[in-house]
Design an enzyme around this catalytic site. Structure first.
Site, PDB file in Angstrom:
ATOM      1  N   SER A 233     -13.908 -11.011 -50.516  1.00 32.40           N
ATOM      2  CA  SER A 233     -12.749 -10.419 -49.848  1.00 32.40           C
ATOM      3  C   SER A 233     -12.592  -8.951 -50.215  1.00 32.40           C
ATOM      4  O   SER A 233     -12.948  -8.530 -51.317  1.00 32.40           O
ATOM      5  CB  SER A 233     -11.479 -11.157 -50.274  1.00 32.40           C
TER       6      SER A 233
ATOM      7  N   GLN B 145      -8.035  12.479   9.775  1.00 30.75           N
ATOM      8  CA  GLN B 145      -6.888  12.655  10.672  1.00 30.75           C
ATOM      9  C   GLN B 145      -5.964  13.653   9.956  1.00 30.75           C
ATOM     10  O   GLN B 145      -5.285  13.301   9.010  1.00 30.75           O
ATOM     11  CB  GLN B 145      -6.171  11.311  10.874  1.00 30.75           C
TER      12      GLN B 145
ATOM     13  N   ARG C  11       7.016   4.770   1.467  1.00 33.30           N
ATOM     14  CA  ARG C  11       7.894   3.722   0.917  1.00 33.30           C
ATOM     15  C   ARG C  11       7.414   3.202  -0.441  1.00 33.30           C
ATOM     16  O   ARG C  11       8.144   2.520  -1.142  1.00 33.30           O
ATOM     17  CB  ARG C  11       8.010   2.562   1.924  1.00 33.30           C
TER      18      ARG C  11
HETATM   19  C1  UD1 Z   1       2.283  -1.103  11.811  1.00 32.71           C
HETATM   20  C2  UD1 Z   1       2.379  -1.458  13.321  1.00 32.71           C
HETATM   21  C3  UD1 Z   1       3.324  -2.637  13.477  1.00 32.71           C
HETATM   22  C4  UD1 Z   1       2.815  -3.814  12.676  1.00 32.71           C
HETATM   23  C5  UD1 Z   1       2.567  -3.427  11.200  1.00 32.71           C
HETATM   24  C6  UD1 Z   1       1.811  -4.533  10.524  1.00 32.71           C
HETATM   25  C7  UD1 Z   1       2.056   0.498  14.719  1.00 32.71           C
HETATM   26  C8  UD1 Z   1       2.715   1.595  15.472  1.00 32.71           C
HETATM   27  N1  UD1 Z   1       2.857  -0.316  14.062  1.00 32.71           N
HETATM   28  O1  UD1 Z   1       3.566  -0.697  11.382  1.00 32.71           O
HETATM   29  O2  UD1 Z   1       3.421  -3.003  14.860  1.00 32.71           O
HETATM   30  O3  UD1 Z   1       3.734  -4.891  12.760  1.00 32.71           O
HETATM   31  O4  UD1 Z   1       1.784  -2.228  11.106  1.00 32.71           O
HETATM   32  O5  UD1 Z   1       1.648  -4.311   9.139  1.00 32.71           O
HETATM   33  O6  UD1 Z   1       0.846   0.385  14.763  1.00 32.71           O
HETATM   34  N2  UD1 Z   1      -1.931   5.153   9.561  1.00 32.71           N
HETATM   35  C9  UD1 Z   1      -2.850   6.145   9.779  1.00 32.71           C
HETATM   36  N3  UD1 Z   1      -2.475   7.246  10.472  1.00 32.71           N
HETATM   37  C10 UD1 Z   1      -1.224   7.399  10.971  1.00 32.71           C
HETATM   38  C11 UD1 Z   1      -0.287   6.368  10.744  1.00 32.71           C
HETATM   39  C12 UD1 Z   1      -0.671   5.256  10.044  1.00 32.71           C
HETATM   40  O7  UD1 Z   1      -4.004   6.045   9.349  1.00 32.71           O
HETATM   41  O8  UD1 Z   1      -0.981   8.427  11.608  1.00 32.71           O
HETATM   42  C13 UD1 Z   1      -2.355   3.960   8.789  1.00 32.71           C
HETATM   43  C14 UD1 Z   1      -1.567   3.776   7.526  1.00 32.71           C
HETATM   44  O9  UD1 Z   1      -2.242   4.415   6.440  1.00 32.71           O
HETATM   45  C15 UD1 Z   1      -1.549   2.269   7.343  1.00 32.71           C
HETATM   46  C16 UD1 Z   1      -1.624   1.748   8.764  1.00 32.71           C
HETATM   47  O10 UD1 Z   1      -2.100   2.809   9.563  1.00 32.71           O
HETATM   48  O11 UD1 Z   1      -2.660   1.817   6.631  1.00 32.71           O
HETATM   49  C17 UD1 Z   1      -0.276   1.267   9.285  1.00 32.71           C
HETATM   50  O12 UD1 Z   1       0.677   2.321   9.210  1.00 32.71           O
HETATM   51  P1  UD1 Z   1       2.180   2.081   8.764  1.00 32.71           P
HETATM   52  O13 UD1 Z   1       2.897   3.373   8.828  1.00 32.71           O
HETATM   53  O14 UD1 Z   1       2.220   1.310   7.519  1.00 32.71           O
HETATM   54  O15 UD1 Z   1       2.681   1.169   9.988  1.00 32.71           O
HETATM   55  P2  UD1 Z   1       3.837   0.065   9.995  1.00 32.71           P
HETATM   56  O16 UD1 Z   1       5.141   0.743  10.125  1.00 32.71           O
HETATM   57  O17 UD1 Z   1       3.647  -0.854   8.869  1.00 32.71           O
HETATM   58 CA    CA Z   2       2.290  -0.972   7.103  1.00 29.68          CA
END
Ligand code: UD1
Ligand code: CA
Length: 455
Positions: free
Chosen positions: A402, A73, A15
């Site tokens: 100057s 990961q 995003r």
């Molecule tokens: C996540 C939470 C949501 C919460 C929000 C708060 C989950 C499923 N959802 O949603 O409940 O309200 O954060 O900001 O936990 N990441 C990884 N590996 C992955 C996926 C994500 O390392 O496979 C990391 C991302 O880099 C990021 C964080 O986890 O730093 C959160 O991931 P993101 O996809 O932003 O989750 P949200 O949709 O914001």
């Molecule tokens: Ca997030």
């Protein structure tokens, strides 16, 4: 019991619509992930594990020197899957604190409270938001006990009406995560393994989940797009401006100052609008900074005034100096007390002694200038011969007229005098006058050219 922190930073951050991995985007002059690491460090954990995936090499090399344990990961299958990758490296008796690399403003004190509550059972940091859209919602039973987190995309209309959200930050005993994380499934809208699902599995087993609500919801805001990044930046800048004012600094407008590093101020400092401070900046007592100034890694002595539109980098300014308006002090500039550098003057690797003046339109580079020197408008130190840089030395009390060009290496002795418009290529001894310009000739009876006819 030892504390281990896991920071999730493997996501792409699609995003953001950027080729830079999300956690490397800058907030107040440093990457999002650095803010999270710094808050984690304040808790003195045994280990900080950082889960990386998207742009892993780029992220790792941005933090190369720091004591971090990197976990890869390979596929981003969800936040639960991400923590699972770190589990083998975590001690069974540890308490685990999970932080999100994209939630940068959380304070160490609220993290500490969460960790203390998580000795035997999980503890989750929640927040009540006016606009909870996009976040996971916290579902509670009739008695108000925690039941589950449901992601926005999976939530029903009534669940989406809930204003309490999951901040993403939780603490839990390691053995609890070891028991429940492998059981988390991915049958949801995004087909991801959600970390908060460990909590509902624990609840189903009769484990009560402790929750704490963040005092300031803005401080647990996630950064998912450029708009949220700017909102978090404004919030952080607002906090910094408030802290300065509480410490006695007068700001023309707390909404128009940006501090992208550390700013240390003495008493009775005044900062006008639109100033940017980056790196480590120190302002002494009674310093005034005019509007639209940029200061990086610079120290300003007591009672000095930096006038509008000035740009200072790696400079040291003494006491009671005046700089600008429109001055540019480049790295290695050092002004003695009561020195003045005026408009459209550029300095670099230049020592300008106490009380010396370079007031207008000059370039002073690779220069050692003594005290009480006067440099006239338009003076240039010619420090570069196309291959090497050379030094210009100007003794105490010298006067440079100057539009002089001082071709380095060259020296003007103490009390030396350079006539306006001179090109100086040889040493000027103490108290000597140097005139290095063509003699004026006046031609009488000269007639101006007339207009010639065109064909
Ligand atoms: C996540 C939470 C949501 C919460 C929000 C708060 C989950 C499923 N959802 O949603 O409940 O309200 O954060 O900001 O936990 N990441 C990884 N590996 C992955 C996926 C994500 O390392 O496979 C990391 C991302 O880099 C990021 C964080 O986890 O730093 C959160 O991931 P993101 O996809 O932003 O989750 P949200 O949709 O914001
Ligand atoms: Ca997030």
């Amino acid at each position: 019991m030892s504390l281990e922190v896991v920071i999730l930073a493997a996501g792409q951050g699609s995003r953001m619509r950027s080729s830079l991995p999300k956690v490397l985007h800058q907030l107040a002059g440093k990457p999002l992930l650095q803010h999270v690491i710094d808050s984690a460090q304040e808790l003195s954990p045994a280990v900080i594990h950082v889960v990386i995936g998207h742009g892993a090499d780029q992220v790792r090399s941005a933090f190369g020197e720091q004591p971090l344990s990197w976990v890869e990961q390979r596929q981003q299958l969800g936040t639960g899957h991400a923590v699972l990758q770190a589990l083998p490296a975590i001690g069974e008796e540890s308490t685990v604190l999970v932080l999100y690399g994209d939630v940068p403003l959380v304070s160490a004190s609220s993290l500490q409270a969460l960790v203390s509550a998580a000795a035997d059972a999980p503890a989750l940091l929640t927040a009540n938001l006016e606009d909870p859209s996009g976040y996971g919602r916290v579902l509670r039973d009739a008695d108000g006990a925690f039941m589950a987190v449901v992601e926005h995309k999976d939530a029903s209309a009534s669940e989406r009406a809930v204003g309490e959200v999951n901040t993403g930050i939780l603490a839990a005993p390691a053995r609890l995560l070891q028991r429940y994380l492998p059981r988390v499934g991915n049958s949801n809208q995004q087909q991801e393994y959600y970390l908060p699902d460990v909590l509902s599995l624990a609840v189903a087993d009769g484990v009560a989940v402790h929750t704490a609500s963040a005092a300031n919801p803005l401080q647990v805001m996630g950064v998912n797009d450029q708009l949220q990044l700017s909102q978090v930046e404004r919030e952080l800048q607002r906090l910094r401006a408030e802290a300065l004012m509480r410490a006695g600094v007068r700001l023309a407008d707390p909404a128009r100052i940006d501090i992208r590093g550390s700013l240390q101020c003495g008493r009775d400092v005044y900062i006008d609008v639109n100033c940017v401070f980056t790196g480590d900046v120190v302002l002494g007592d009674g310093v005034t900074v005019g509007p639209n100034c940029f200061l990086r890694d610079t120290t300003i002595g007591d009672g000095s005034e930096i006038c509008a539109m000035s740009h200072l980098q790696s400079a040291s300014v003494g006491s009671a100096c005046t700089v600008g308006p429109y001055a540019r002090l480049r790295p290695g500039t050092c002004l003695g007390d009561e020195a003045r550098v005026g408009n459209f003057v550029e300095t670099k690797k230049a020592t300008i002694g106490p009380g010396s003046k370079v007031n207008h339109l000059s370039y002073v580079g690779d220069c050692e200038m003594g005290a009480g020197v006067n440099i006239g408008a338009g003076t240039i130190t010619c420090n570069y011969d196309g291959v090497n840089k050379h030094i210009t030395r100007i003794g105490d009390g010298a006067f440079v007229g100057s539009n002089a060009t001082l071709v380095a290496p060259v020296e003007i002795g103490a009390d030396g005098f350079v006539a306006a418009g001179s090109t100086i290529t040889r040493q000027v001894a103490t108290a000597e006058l140097a005139v290095g310009r063509g003699k004026q000739r006046n031609i009488q009876g000269w007639t101006r050219p007339g207009k010639t006819d065109k064909d």
